[in-house]
Design an enzyme around this catalytic site. Structure first.
Site, PDB file in Angstrom:
ATOM      1  N   LEU A   1       0.828  -1.197   0.000  1.00 15.85           N
ATOM      2  CA  LEU A   1       0.000   0.000   0.000  1.00 15.85           C
ATOM      3  C   LEU A   1       0.870   1.257   0.000  1.00 15.85           C
ATOM      4  O   LEU A   1       2.070   1.189   0.273  1.00 15.85           O
ATOM      5  CB  LEU A   1      -0.928  -0.033   1.219  1.00 15.85           C
ATOM      6  CG  LEU A   1      -1.908  -1.229   1.213  1.00 15.85           C
ATOM      7  CD1 LEU A   1      -2.577  -1.395   2.566  1.00 15.85           C
ATOM      8  CD2 LEU A   1      -2.953  -1.051   0.110  1.00 15.85           C
ATOM      9  N   PRO A   2       0.282   2.432  -0.303  1.00  7.56           N
ATOM     10  CA  PRO A   2       1.099   3.638  -0.489  1.00  7.56           C
ATOM     11  C   PRO A   2       1.875   4.124   0.725  1.00  7.56           C
ATOM     12  O   PRO A   2       2.956   4.690   0.579  1.00  7.56           O
ATOM     13  CB  PRO A   2       0.063   4.687  -0.929  1.00  7.56           C
ATOM     14  CG  PRO A   2      -1.046   3.896  -1.534  1.00  7.56           C
ATOM     15  CD  PRO A   2      -1.111   2.641  -0.734  1.00  7.56           C
ATOM     16  N   ASN A   3       1.333   3.938   1.939  1.00  8.69           N
ATOM     17  CA  ASN A   3       2.040   4.446   3.124  1.00  8.69           C
ATOM     18  C   ASN A   3       1.544   3.738   4.383  1.00  8.69           C
ATOM     19  O   ASN A   3       0.561   2.975   4.347  1.00  8.69           O
ATOM     20  CB  ASN A   3       1.887   5.963   3.255  1.00  8.69           C
ATOM     21  CG  ASN A   3       0.434   6.403   3.322  1.00  8.69           C
ATOM     22  OD1 ASN A   3      -0.321   5.944   4.165  1.00  8.69           O
ATOM     23  ND2 ASN A   3       0.049   7.311   2.432  1.00  8.69           N
TER      24      ASN A   3
ATOM     25  N   LYS B   1      14.797   0.755   3.915  1.00 11.92           N
ATOM     26  CA  LYS B   1      14.192   1.134   2.639  1.00 11.92           C
ATOM     27  C   LYS B   1      14.179   2.649   2.468  1.00 11.92           C
ATOM     28  O   LYS B   1      14.517   3.182   1.405  1.00 11.92           O
ATOM     29  CB  LYS B   1      12.767   0.583   2.554  1.00 11.92           C
ATOM     30  CG  LYS B   1      11.937   1.092   1.372  1.00 11.92           C
ATOM     31  CD  LYS B   1      12.511   0.681   0.027  1.00 11.92           C
ATOM     32  CE  LYS B   1      11.716   1.282  -1.136  1.00 11.92           C
ATOM     33  NZ  LYS B   1      10.359   0.722  -1.260  1.00 11.92           N
TER      34      LYS B   1
ATOM     35  N   LYS C   1       7.996  11.024  -0.384  1.00 12.30           N
ATOM     36  CA  LYS C   1       7.575  10.495   0.924  1.00 12.30           C
ATOM     37  C   LYS C   1       8.709   9.727   1.593  1.00 12.30           C
ATOM     38  O   LYS C   1       8.974   9.885   2.794  1.00 12.30           O
ATOM     39  CB  LYS C   1       6.359   9.588   0.753  1.00 12.30           C
ATOM     40  CG  LYS C   1       5.940   8.867   2.034  1.00 12.30           C
ATOM     41  CD  LYS C   1       4.841   7.865   1.768  1.00 12.30           C
ATOM     42  CE  LYS C   1       5.295   6.676   0.964  1.00 12.30           C
ATOM     43  NZ  LYS C   1       6.219   5.782   1.713  1.00 12.30           N
TER      44      LYS C   1
END
Length: 296
Positions: free
Chosen positions: A72-74, A175, A244
């Site tokens: 998922l994005p975040n 990461k 991000k």
């Protein structure tokens, strides 16, 4: 181990974006029974076209899964998804967050899940869509060693290099730091390209020289000619996700009391590009933002 999760074990993949579809397809190819879910119908259809099956809702996707993979994005969205599935997880299920989440948030979420009896590890990836397709991603795994042992074979179906980074959240920390280094290298390469081109150097020749010299980095090897000089800008990784990740790395440094002046500047630059360019801009389009900056 006798409880190692091997094919044809049931796996749920939550998030069927640019990475979720090919990573899920690698698991199918390895023999796992994979059910995918995404809020967006076009994403679900892409997974079906790749040979997967999809559930009508997130609860149905995880109901029989021995492993639930989050892509998922975040971290905020991961937490929301976990809240939606907790009551539907089978006993003994392992949740694996392969998203690019905030490491501090990962530790907090993991502690809650583990206290409630649900195993949780973080395992973000690097390598982009191309390596997701051929199952050669680098995977950075944080969490309890015994749980990682159980999913080692499953992770190997998606990655060519599996690194155990330490305690829960350490995979996400690594990461973010990796993507910061990558993002800083891209900016340096693009600046050099702009200066060299203005001076009269050939951009393709510059790239060839950089790639056999001390300036070589991931961008010079895999992005300059392929996506930036060619202006295709389609390597599959959105600019806003890069911004991000760089901000996550910079915030982590601040939380730890480490001075990171370059990361401070880099995070601001990527966030400004994210605001200036389209919401769907690829991260290799950073050059478009840099070309708009005021001249000294």
């Amino acid at each position: 181990m006798s409880d190692t999760i091997v094919p044809p074990a049931s796996v749920a993949v939550i998030g069927l974006g640019n990475m979720g579809v090919p990573m899920g397809a690698c698991l199918i190819k390895a023999g796992y029974a994979v059910t995918g879910f995404d809020l967006l119908e076009p994403a679900r259809q892409k997974f079906v076209a790749a040979g997967g099956r999809v559930a009508n809702d997130i609860a149905g996707a995880v109901a029989t899964a021995e492993v639930v993979i989050m892509l998922l994005p975040n971290g905020k969205i991961v937490r929301e998804a976990v809240s939606a599935i907790r009551a539907h997880l089978r006993t003994g299920a392992i949740v694996v967050d392969m998203s690019s989440s905030d490491p501090i948030g990962t530790r907090s979420l993991g502690e809650e899940l583990i206290a409630a009896g649900t195993a949780f590890i973080d395992a973000p990836v690097s390598g982009g869509v191309r390596r997701a397709v051929n199952g050669t991603l680098a995977i950075m795994v944080g969490g309890e060693g015994g749980i990682i042992d159980r999913v080692q074979q499953l992770l190997s179906a998606m990655g060519g290099s599996i690194f155990r980074t330490g305690a829960l959240g350490s995979g996400h920390a690594m990461k973010a730091l990796n993507n910061y280094v990558s993002a800083a290298g891209l900016v340096a390469a693009v600046e050099a390209l702009q200066v060299g081109r203005k001076f009269g150097l050939d951009p393709a020749l510059m790239t060839d020289i950089l790639n056999v010299s001390s300036g070589k980095n991931n961008t010079t090897e895999l992005k300059l000619k392929q996506f930036i000089i060619s202006e295709t800008f389609d390597d599959g990784f959105p600019l806003r996700l890069m911004a991000k990740d760089v901000r996550t790395a910079d915030d982590m440094a601040h939380a730890l009391g480490i001075a990171t002046p370059l990361a401070d500047l880099c995070a601001g630059l990527w966030e400004a590009a994210g605001r200036e360019l389209s919401e769907k801009a690829n991260h290799t389009e950073m050059i478009r933002y840099m070309e708009r900056l005021p001249k000294p």
